[in-house]
Design a protein around this motif. Sequence first.
Motif, PDB file in Angstrom:
ATOM      1  N   ILE A 141       1.006  -1.102  -0.125  1.00  0.00           N
ATOM      2  CA  ILE A 141       0.029   0.042   0.072  1.00  0.00           C
ATOM      3  C   ILE A 141       0.932   1.252   0.099  1.00  0.00           C
ATOM      4  O   ILE A 141       2.004   1.293   0.827  1.00  0.00           O
ATOM      5  N   ASP A 142       0.624   2.158  -1.062  1.00  0.00           N
ATOM      6  CA  ASP A 142       1.530   3.392  -1.152  1.00  0.00           C
ATOM      7  C   ASP A 142       1.389   4.280   0.136  1.00  0.00           C
ATOM      8  O   ASP A 142       2.708   4.714   0.655  1.00  0.00           O
ATOM      9  N   LEU A 143       0.248   4.398   0.858  1.00  0.00           N
ATOM     10  CA  LEU A 143       0.094   5.218   2.102  1.00  0.00           C
ATOM     11  C   LEU A 143      -0.952   4.644   2.981  1.00  0.00           C
ATOM     12  O   LEU A 143      -1.973   4.558   2.615  1.00  0.00           O
ATOM     13  N   LEU A 148       3.207   2.314  16.403  1.00  0.00           N
ATOM     14  CA  LEU A 148       4.252   1.557  16.140  1.00  0.00           C
ATOM     15  C   LEU A 148       4.228   0.315  15.277  1.00  0.00           C
ATOM     16  O   LEU A 148       5.064  -0.038  14.681  1.00  0.00           O
ATOM     17  N   GLU A 149       2.790  -0.193  15.353  1.00  0.00           N
ATOM     18  CA  GLU A 149       2.686  -1.580  14.546  1.00  0.00           C
ATOM     19  C   GLU A 149       2.693  -1.110  13.004  1.00  0.00           C
ATOM     20  O   GLU A 149       3.182  -1.681  12.126  1.00  0.00           O
ATOM     21  N   MET A 150       2.267   0.202  12.865  1.00  0.00           N
ATOM     22  CA  MET A 150       2.324   0.620  11.415  1.00  0.00           C
ATOM     23  C   MET A 150       3.589   0.922  10.817  1.00  0.00           C
ATOM     24  O   MET A 150       3.865   0.644   9.639  1.00  0.00           O
ATOM     25  N   SER A 164       8.155  -1.055   7.639  1.00  0.00           N
ATOM     26  CA  SER A 164       9.908  -1.816   7.634  1.00  0.00           C
ATOM     27  C   SER A 164       9.994  -3.065   7.015  1.00  0.00           C
ATOM     28  O   SER A 164      10.730  -3.372   6.404  1.00  0.00           O
ATOM     29  N   GLU A 165       8.557  -3.729   6.777  1.00  0.00           N
ATOM     30  CA  GLU A 165       8.566  -4.906   6.222  1.00  0.00           C
ATOM     31  C   GLU A 165       8.177  -4.808   5.018  1.00  0.00           C
ATOM     32  O   GLU A 165       7.998  -5.982   4.165  1.00  0.00           O
ATOM     33  N   GLY A 166       7.916  -3.534   4.413  1.00  0.00           N
ATOM     34  CA  GLY A 166       7.603  -3.438   3.006  1.00  0.00           C
ATOM     35  C   GLY A 166       6.022  -3.527   2.431  1.00  0.00           C
ATOM     36  O   GLY A 166       5.709  -3.732   1.532  1.00  0.00           O
TER      37      GLY A 166
END
Length: 319
Positions: free
Chosen positions: A122-124, A141-143, A148-150
Amino acid sequence: MLKRRLGNTDMEITLLGFGSWAIGGGNWAYGWGAQNDQDAVEAIVRAVDLGMNWIDTAAVYGLGHAEELVGRAVASMQEKPFIFTKCALVWDETRSVSSSLKAGSVRRECEASLQRLQVNAIDLYQMHWPDPDEDIEEGWLEMAKLQSEGLVRHIGVSNFTVAQMQRALAIAPIASLQPPYSMLRRAIEKEILPFCFDNNIGVIVYSPMLSGMLSGAMTKDRAASFAKDDWRRNNREFQEPRLSRNLELVELLRQVGALYGRSAGEVAIAWALRHPVVTGVIVGGRNALQVEGVIGAGEFLLSDEDASRIESFIATMYA
């Protein structure tokens, strides 16, 4: 169509982006009444054909249905637009909507959105509402982990106060804020927009036409005949005494637009785009014709004289 860089991202977005709230249809708490799915897909395709390079949606719009329609429309496109969506509003088997910012819920929503949108990332990805307030840090934090996971490329917030954005910034950068903004809804001008400017946070505003009120298509008869599952029937802007006053403003917007071959809705959108901190504006369309009726706002610059004329009218009529 002109483009602007969205905050601290590498995305150059067009001034107008397609908003999919209305195409989610009815039969949920904030629906807009019945919607023809083929009309919705054609509206998305037409918006991109006419130059919009981003689509804004949310998991909760139509309880997943709007995302499905966006995914269907984009799947056939060779040149893919940016796709923005949101989390934090969930629903159960009775279609009742509630809020959650728990880490597990945010991740489940993201995974479900990826499937409905038929994309790998998802781009944003935006936090739709800061509710419950005490869980903002956990959700943000989860977002950041999803980023970080792409699974998402950038993360943003929607409907946040300055204090809430400051809390999020302590954890991870904010790419963008999505607030409501129109000539009749201007609370963000005092503190929120200056804060976004100072912190390089992009701003994509929603409801520049006040949910259709300033589009030029609204009438007293139409407002009185909203379907039972159209949330606007309970909105004070579509009820007297504000309805008549708002329609007088629309008539002025129509007169200003007529000088340039633009619609009242295009004038309302251009007004929102005048603010230097606003990166882009979300415009909805339930069919291709509605999209065509506002697309000109992406190239229309409202003059200082016309803006002053509108401001004087508002100051007098809404004092």
